[in-house]
Design an enzyme around this catalytic site. Structure first.
Site, PDB file in Angstrom:
ATOM      1  N   HIS A  71      -7.622   9.537  -2.090  1.00 54.72           N
ATOM      2  CA  HIS A  71      -6.948   9.381  -0.830  1.00 54.72           C
ATOM      3  C   HIS A  71      -7.922   9.869   0.425  1.00 54.72           C
ATOM      4  O   HIS A  71      -7.894   9.674   1.511  1.00 54.72           O
ATOM      5  CB  HIS A  71      -5.576  10.273  -0.682  1.00 54.72           C
TER       6      HIS A  71
ATOM      7  N   ASP B 214       0.973  -1.264   0.036  1.00 56.20           N
ATOM      8  CA  ASP B 214      -0.046  -0.089   0.044  1.00 56.20           C
ATOM      9  C   ASP B 214       0.778   1.347   0.009  1.00 56.20           C
ATOM     10  O   ASP B 214       1.316   1.682   1.053  1.00 56.20           O
ATOM     11  CB  ASP B 214      -0.876   0.071   1.236  1.00 56.20           C
TER      12      ASP B 214
ATOM     13  N   TYR C 278       3.281   9.846  -0.573  1.00 53.30           N
ATOM     14  CA  TYR C 278       4.330   9.188   0.110  1.00 53.30           C
ATOM     15  C   TYR C 278       5.580   9.266  -0.787  1.00 53.30           C
ATOM     16  O   TYR C 278       6.602   9.156  -0.048  1.00 53.30           O
ATOM     17  CB  TYR C 278       4.010   7.804   0.490  1.00 53.30           C
TER      18      TYR C 278
ATOM     19  N   LYS D  71      -2.654   5.777  -4.209  1.00 53.85           N
ATOM     20  CA  LYS D  71      -3.687   6.452  -4.013  1.00 53.85           C
ATOM     21  C   LYS D  71      -3.693   7.978  -4.674  1.00 53.85           C
ATOM     22  O   LYS D  71      -2.493   8.361  -4.752  1.00 53.85           O
ATOM     23  CB  LYS D  71      -3.841   6.619  -2.564  1.00 53.85           C
TER      24      LYS D  71
HETATM   25  P1  NAD Z   1       0.833   1.595  11.894  1.00 49.69           P
HETATM   26  O1  NAD Z   1      -0.375   1.518  12.562  1.00 49.69           O
HETATM   27  O2  NAD Z   1       0.780   0.390  10.633  1.00 49.69           O
HETATM   28  O3  NAD Z   1       1.932   1.897  12.774  1.00 49.69           O
HETATM   29  C1  NAD Z   1       3.123   1.733  12.437  1.00 49.69           C
HETATM   30  C2  NAD Z   1       4.288   2.304  13.485  1.00 49.69           C
HETATM   31  O4  NAD Z   1       4.137   1.125  14.385  1.00 49.69           O
HETATM   32  C3  NAD Z   1       5.865   1.697  12.825  1.00 49.69           C
HETATM   33  O5  NAD Z   1       6.253   3.082  12.467  1.00 49.69           O
HETATM   34  C4  NAD Z   1       6.338   1.418  14.019  1.00 49.69           C
HETATM   35  O6  NAD Z   1       6.679   2.430  14.920  1.00 49.69           O
HETATM   36  C5  NAD Z   1       5.497   0.740  15.036  1.00 49.69           C
HETATM   37  N1  NAD Z   1       5.356  -0.923  14.695  1.00 49.69           N
HETATM   38  C6  NAD Z   1       5.203  -1.709  13.678  1.00 49.69           C
HETATM   39  N2  NAD Z   1       5.298  -2.853  13.816  1.00 49.69           N
HETATM   40  C7  NAD Z   1       5.297  -3.151  15.315  1.00 49.69           C
HETATM   41  C8  NAD Z   1       5.838  -3.950  15.941  1.00 49.69           C
HETATM   42  N3  NAD Z   1       5.555  -5.331  15.606  1.00 49.69           N
HETATM   43  N4  NAD Z   1       5.944  -3.880  17.436  1.00 49.69           N
HETATM   44  C9  NAD Z   1       6.049  -2.466  17.752  1.00 49.69           C
HETATM   45  N5  NAD Z   1       5.865  -1.670  16.939  1.00 49.69           N
HETATM   46  C10 NAD Z   1       5.642  -1.589  15.995  1.00 49.69           C
HETATM   47  O7  NAD Z   1       0.757   2.984  11.253  1.00 49.69           O
HETATM   48  P2  NAD Z   1       0.816   3.706   9.819  1.00 49.69           P
HETATM   49  O8  NAD Z   1       2.013   3.397   9.067  1.00 49.69           O
HETATM   50  O9  NAD Z   1       0.268   5.070   9.928  1.00 49.69           O
HETATM   51  O10 NAD Z   1      -0.550   2.821   8.945  1.00 49.69           O
HETATM   52  C11 NAD Z   1      -0.170   1.723   7.954  1.00 49.69           C
HETATM   53  C12 NAD Z   1      -0.544   2.004   6.696  1.00 49.69           C
HETATM   54  O11 NAD Z   1      -1.682   2.550   6.460  1.00 49.69           O
HETATM   55  C13 NAD Z   1       0.411   3.065   6.328  1.00 49.69           C
HETATM   56  O12 NAD Z   1       1.971   2.609   6.142  1.00 49.69           O
HETATM   57  C14 NAD Z   1      -0.140   3.475   4.908  1.00 49.69           C
HETATM   58  O13 NAD Z   1       0.263   2.577   4.008  1.00 49.69           O
HETATM   59  C15 NAD Z   1      -1.387   3.456   5.244  1.00 49.69           C
HETATM   60  N6  NAD Z   1      -1.972   4.727   5.859  1.00 49.69           N
HETATM   61  C16 NAD Z   1      -3.038   5.634   5.141  1.00 49.69           C
HETATM   62  C17 NAD Z   1      -3.635   6.630   5.489  1.00 49.69           C
HETATM   63  C18 NAD Z   1      -4.655   7.262   4.588  1.00 49.69           C
HETATM   64  O14 NAD Z   1      -5.124   8.314   4.775  1.00 49.69           O
HETATM   65  N7  NAD Z   1      -5.313   6.292   3.760  1.00 49.69           N
HETATM   66  C19 NAD Z   1      -3.092   7.326   6.473  1.00 49.69           C
HETATM   67  C20 NAD Z   1      -1.910   6.672   7.057  1.00 49.69           C
HETATM   68  C21 NAD Z   1      -1.639   5.221   6.716  1.00 49.69           C
END
Ligand code: NAD
Length: 278
Positions: free
Chosen positions: A109, A46, A51, A76
Site C-alpha cells: 500500500h 480495487d 478499507y 493491498k
Molecule cells: P475518486 O477520484 O475516484 O473520487 C471519488 C469521489 O468522486 C466520489 O466519492 C464522489 O464524491 C465523486 N464522484 C464519483 N463519480 C462522480 C461523477 N460521475 N460525478 C461527480 N462526482 C463523482 O477518488 P478515490 O475514491 O479516492 O480513488 C479511487 C480509488 O482509488 C479508491 O476508491 C481506492 O480504491 C483507490 N485509492 C487508493 C489509494 C492508495 O493509497 N493506493 C488511495 C486512495 C484511493
C-alpha cells in the site's frame, strides 16, 4: 453492457483498464456498490485491508455469480503488516476475507521508506507470486527511488504502481519512469476525489463539446494517457456514468487544456514520509 479494454501487464496477465474503487466505503455499502458495479459491467475491483470492506466486497462478488476468471480482484497489504512473515499471514487473511483461492493483483500500500521494511515485504510478495497464489504483484505510492531499490533487489519487476494521479497532479515524471521499466500506471483519486476538480471551468466546455460530463472527460483523459483507472462512487447513476467512457475521443486541444491544469498538488499524503500504521 460496456466492454472494458484489457491492458497487458509485464507478465502478460490482462488487467481491465477501468475498474471500481471502494475507498472510504463501509462494508455494507461496499456490498451494495460492488453489486451495482458488476451489473453495470465493471469486472475489476480495487479494495485494501485498511478499507475494512473485503468481506462486503466478497459477498457482492459471490452473489453476482460472475465466473471467477472474468473478475480481476486487487487488494493491498497494509502498512502495519509489512515484513516477510507478517506479509504472508496478511495475504492469507485478506484472501480468506475475500473468499478467494487466488488474487489477481496484490499491492504494497505505501513504501514507508523510513521503516525500511518494503524490501522484505517484496520478497514475500515474490514468494506468493512464485507459489501461484497471486497472478501479479505490484506496489502503490512508490517513488522512483523505491521502485529502483525493489528492481535491484529482486527478479520480479512490479507489474503496477498505483499512485495519486488526476489533472491537478499529472505525475509526468513517474509515468515516464514507469513506461521505461514496463510498469503500468494505475491512477488513484482519478476524479480528484470529486471535490473542486470536476467543477473546474476548463472542463465544462470540453464536456459540452462531447455531450459528456466533466467526470467522463477526466476519465477519458486518463485512458488516453494510458493509465489504468479505478473511479469510486456509491451512487448507481454515477457508477454507470463512470464506465460510459469508451464511445468518444478527446482531441489534441482538449488534452492540452487538461494538461494545463497540472498544479503538482496532492490530495493525499506524501509517500516519502507517510507511515501511518492504522
Ligand atoms: P475518486 O477520484 O475516484 O473520487 C471519488 C469521489 O468522486 C466520489 O466519492 C464522489 O464524491 C465523486 N464522484 C464519483 N463519480 C462522480 C461523477 N460521475 N460525478 C461527480 N462526482 C463523482 O477518488 P478515490 O475514491 O479516492 O480513488 C479511487 C480509488 O482509488 C479508491 O476508491 C481506492 O480504491 C483507490 N485509492 C487508493 C489509494 C492508495 O493509497 N493506493 C488511495 C486512495 C484511493
Amino acid at each position: 453492457m460496456t466492454k472494458i479494454p484489457d491492458f497487458p501487464l509485464n507478465n502478460d496477465v490482462l488487467m481491465p483498464q477501468l475498474g471500481f474503487g471502494v475507498f472510504q466505503v463501509s462494508d455494507e455499502e461496499a456490498e451494495r456498490a460492488v453489486a451495482v458495479a458488476i451489473r453495470a459491467g465493471y469486472r475489476s475491483i480495487d479494495t485494501a485491508r485498511i478499507y475494512e470492506n473485503e468481506e462486503g466486497t466478497a459477498r457482492a462478488l459471490k452473489a453476482a455469480g460472475v465466473p471467477r476468471e472474468e473478475l480481476f480482484i486487487t487488494t493491498k497489504l497494509w502498512n502495519a503488516d509489512q515484513g516477510y512473515d507478517s506479509t504472508l499471514r496478511a495475504f492469507d487473511a485478506s484472501l480468506a476475507r475475500l473468499g478467494l483461492d487466488y488474487l489477481d493483483l496484490y499491492l504494497i500500500h505505501w513504501p514507508m521508506p523510513g521503516r525500511g521494511t518494503y524490501l522484505d515485504t517484496w520478497r514475500a510478495f515474490g514468494r506468493l507470486y512464485a507459489d501461484g497464489r497471486v497472478r501479479a504483484i505490484g506496489v502503490s505510492n512508490f517513488l522512483p527511488e523505491h521502485l529502483t531499490r525493489v528492481m535491484d533487489a529482486g527478479d520480479v519487476v512490479p507489474a503496477v504502481n498505483q499512485i495519486e494521479l488526476h489533472p491537478y497532479l499529472s505525475q509526468a515524471e513517474l509515468r515516464a519512469f514507469h513506461a521505461e521499466h514496463g510498469i503500468v500506471t494505475e491512477a488513484w483519486a482519478p476524479l480528484g476525489q470529486g471535490k473542486g476538480l470536476l467543477d473546474d471551468a476548463a472542463l465544462a466546455p470540453i464536456a459540452a463539446k462531447h455531450g459528456k460530463t466533466a467526470a467522463q472527460v477526466v476519465l477519458r483523459w486518463h485512458l488516453q494517457l494510458g493509465n489504468v483507472v479505478i473511479p469510486k462512487s456509491v451512487t448507481p447513476a454515477r457508477i454507470a456514468e463512470n464506465i460510459d467512457v469508451f464511445d468518444f475521443e478527446l482531441d489534441t486541444e482538449d488534452v492540452a487544456a487538461i494538461a494545463a491544469l497540472d498544479a503538482g498538488s496532492r490530495l493525499g499524503p506524501d509517500p516519502a514520509t507517510f507511515a501511518w500504521m492504522g
